[in-house]
Enzyme design. Structure first.
Site, PDB file in Angstrom:
ATOM      1  N   SER A 212       0.810  -1.210   0.000  1.00 46.32           N
ATOM      2  CA  SER A 212       0.000   0.000   0.000  1.00 46.32           C
ATOM      3  C   SER A 212       0.850   1.270   0.000  1.00 46.32           C
ATOM      4  O   SER A 212       1.976   1.272   0.476  1.00 46.32           O
ATOM      5  CB  SER A 212      -0.939   0.000   1.212  1.00 46.32           C
ATOM      6  OG  SER A 212      -2.076   0.773   0.916  1.00 46.32           O
ATOM      7  N   ARG A 287      -6.960   2.980  -1.449  1.00 52.01           N
ATOM      8  CA  ARG A 287      -6.576   4.275  -0.908  1.00 52.01           C
ATOM      9  C   ARG A 287      -6.707   5.413  -1.920  1.00 52.01           C
ATOM     10  O   ARG A 287      -7.233   6.479  -1.601  1.00 52.01           O
ATOM     11  CB  ARG A 287      -5.116   4.197  -0.433  1.00 52.01           C
ATOM     12  CG  ARG A 287      -4.613   5.427   0.284  1.00 52.01           C
ATOM     13  CD  ARG A 287      -3.097   5.326   0.533  1.00 52.01           C
ATOM     14  NE  ARG A 287      -2.714   4.149   1.274  1.00 52.01           N
ATOM     15  CZ  ARG A 287      -2.752   4.050   2.612  1.00 52.01           C
ATOM     16  NH1 ARG A 287      -3.143   5.073   3.338  1.00 52.01           N
ATOM     17  NH2 ARG A 287      -2.391   2.936   3.206  1.00 52.01           N
ATOM     18  N   CYS A 351      -6.339   5.353  27.541  1.00 53.53           N
ATOM     19  CA  CYS A 351      -5.307   5.280  28.588  1.00 53.53           C
ATOM     20  C   CYS A 351      -4.127   4.421  28.175  1.00 53.53           C
ATOM     21  O   CYS A 351      -3.293   4.075  29.000  1.00 53.53           O
ATOM     22  CB  CYS A 351      -5.919   4.759  29.873  1.00 53.53           C
ATOM     23  SG  CYS A 351      -7.028   5.960  30.585  1.00 53.53           S
TER      24      CYS A 351
HETATM   25  C1  LIG Z   1      -5.651  -3.791   0.368  1.00 47.08           C
HETATM   26  C2  LIG Z   1      -5.631  -4.354  -0.973  1.00 47.08           C
HETATM   27  C3  LIG Z   1      -5.813  -3.526  -2.076  1.00 47.08           C
HETATM   28  C4  LIG Z   1      -5.949  -2.034  -1.974  1.00 47.08           C
HETATM   29  O1  LIG Z   1      -4.741  -1.448  -1.601  1.00 47.08           O
HETATM   30  P1  LIG Z   1      -4.582   0.147  -1.632  1.00 47.08           P
HETATM   31  O2  LIG Z   1      -3.210   0.340  -1.151  1.00 47.08           O
HETATM   32  O3  LIG Z   1      -5.610   0.703  -0.724  1.00 47.08           O
HETATM   33  O4  LIG Z   1      -4.784   0.569  -3.038  1.00 47.08           O
HETATM   34  C5  LIG Z   1      -5.863  -4.120  -3.321  1.00 47.08           C
HETATM   35  N1  LIG Z   1      -5.730  -5.461  -3.462  1.00 47.08           N
HETATM   36  C6  LIG Z   1      -5.546  -6.280  -2.420  1.00 47.08           C
HETATM   37  C7  LIG Z   1      -5.421  -7.738  -2.658  1.00 47.08           C
HETATM   38  C8  LIG Z   1      -5.479  -5.763  -1.146  1.00 47.08           C
HETATM   39  O5  LIG Z   1      -5.275  -6.574  -0.117  1.00 47.08           O
END
Ligand SMILES: *Cc1c(COP(=O)(O)O)cnc(C)c1O
Length: 403
Positions: A212, A287, A351
């Site tokens: 990501s 994202r 906390c």
């Molecule tokens: C989390 C995930 C995505 C999306 O990733 P981003 O970084 O949010 O674009 C796409 N494919 C798979 C298999 C994922 O696990």
């Protein structure tokens, strides 16, 4: 941290491509974030209990357009985990894009919105048998596997499943590298292909995921080259691959520079140019599509000076929306104070000593109890990661209505 990863298997087969893998950071596009004044006005108008996400669906549409323009031939499947609010899922469905899920909770959310099961790909490489049976009954056709055991499990539950093989690829320069948890090596790929032939399973595609918030263009190019290698192995042994899934990872602008989606698109487009025309290319952005569309609005619940350091406590924190901060994500931040800035420690309300969002963050020294603190780019991986730990509520979502 990421540079410790030594690519093996696939990657070694294309070492020439690896000669230049320094993370490249280029950022030459004008993003259209939700305007701060609009956010302030909406907040003052609504008097909503903080913390909450203020989400503008129009910005998701803008990001979708940009993604599509950058990769016109690539089919889009939204990664539901990035933000699974019904308003977000409903918008994606209305825009006719598909979905990528990891669980039957995500599947149910989509089915409730009327999304047809054949537009949903079950792309978690490891799925429980119960979940598989449920998804198969619901009509989901495509499943990702990255090992012989999982291939047998999926085929045991759904004989005619369409399978996509997730291969490992380098995650160099991604803020959340995933290498090591998922993805078949070259040797494992060979075994998986043999097993698919033996079981007469429809191993019909190859997938990879660069990790990501990937800021290294080369990762996509290398992933695609690795996938081509897997395709030729599959064809040589009589399989007919027809799907390339280039995954997610497309970055958004927080504080560090990023390559633009247009540059990533150009890289992808040229890398897939020589693919056989019967291979469909799909991507799974999460994202990129939803991060900029929302601000997280919080308030200062208290302040303290501890051993000379200014501490600011918010009603949101690591457990209530800002989980990614503990993995190094630095959010931008806005306040309505104009005093001289001093280094502050920004903490959440619980906390737990773990609940610290930022240290040495420059903030106005006159920031005080009751003030609003605004986090832009908070539409992705905030709600889904939030808990009710310590009795504090998860952030609500307020969807902006446009006349
Ligand atoms: C989390 C995930 C995505 C999306 O990733 P981003 O970084 O949010 O674009 C796409 N494919 C798979 C298999 C994922 O696990």
């Amino acid at each position: 941290m990421h540079t410790k990863f030594q690519p093996a298997g696939f990657s070694s087969a294309i070492e020439t491509l690896m000669s230049d893998t320094r993370p490249r950071t280029e950022d030459h596009f004008a993003e259209i974030p939700l305007d701060f004044r609009v956010v302030q006005e909406a907040v003052k108008r609504n008097h909503h209990r903080t913390p909450f996400l203020l989400l503008d669906p129009d910005l998701i549409r803008t990001k979708l357009q940009r993604f599509r323009a950058a990769m016109p031939k690539v089919y889009l499947y939204y990664a539901v985990k990035a933000n699974s609010h019904p308003a977000v899922l409903g918008l994606m469905a209305a825009e006719h894009i598909g979905f990528e899920i990891a669980s039957i909770g995500e599947l149910d959310a989509l089915l409730e919105l009327g999304v047809p099961a054949h537009e949903i790909h079950y792309n978690n490489p490891i799925k429980s048998r119960d979940y598989l049976e449920y998804a198969a009954r619901a009509g989901v056709r495509w499943y990702i596997v990255d090992g012989v055991d999982e291939l047998r499990k999926v085929i045991g539950v759904k004989r005619d499943a369409k399978l996509c093989l997730r291969i490992e690829t380098q995650n160099l320069g991604s803020d959340w590298p995933l290498t090591g948890k998922f993805g078949a090596t070259l040797t494992e790929t060979s075994d998986i292909i043999d097993e698919a032939r033996k079981l007469r399973a429809d191993l019909a595609g190859v997938a990879f995921h660069v990790g990501s918030q990937c800021r290294n263009l080369e990762n996509w190019r290398i992933g695609i080259e690795n996938a081509k290698l897997a395709f030729s192995m599959m064809r040589k042994r009589g399989l007919e691959p027809r799907l390339l899934n280039i995954g997610g990872g497309y970055p958004v602008r927080y504080l560090k520079p990023i390559p633009s989606i247009e540059r990533i698109g150009a890289t992808v487009t040229s890398a897939v140019a020589d693919l056989s025309p019967d291979v469909r290319v799909m991507a799974e952005p999460g994202r990129f599509l939803v991060s900029d569309c929302a601000w997280l609005v919080s308030r200062v619940i208290g302040t303290a000076t501890r051993r000379g350091t200014r501490w600011v406590y918010l009603d949101t924190g690591v457990y209530h929306g800002l989980m990614e901060s503990i993995e190094g994500l630095e959010y931008a931040m806005r306040t309505e104070r104009s005093g001289a800035e001093i280094p502050c420690t920004l903490a959440g309300p619980t906390c737990d000593s773990f609940d610290v969002v930022a240290r040495d963050k420059m903030l106005p020294q006159d920031l005080r109890e009751g003030d609003y603190v605004y986090f832009p780019n908070a539409g992705a991986y905030t709600l889904g990661y939030s808990t009710e730990f310590n009795g504090f509520p998860r952030p609500d979502t307020v969807v902006m209505q446009h006349a």
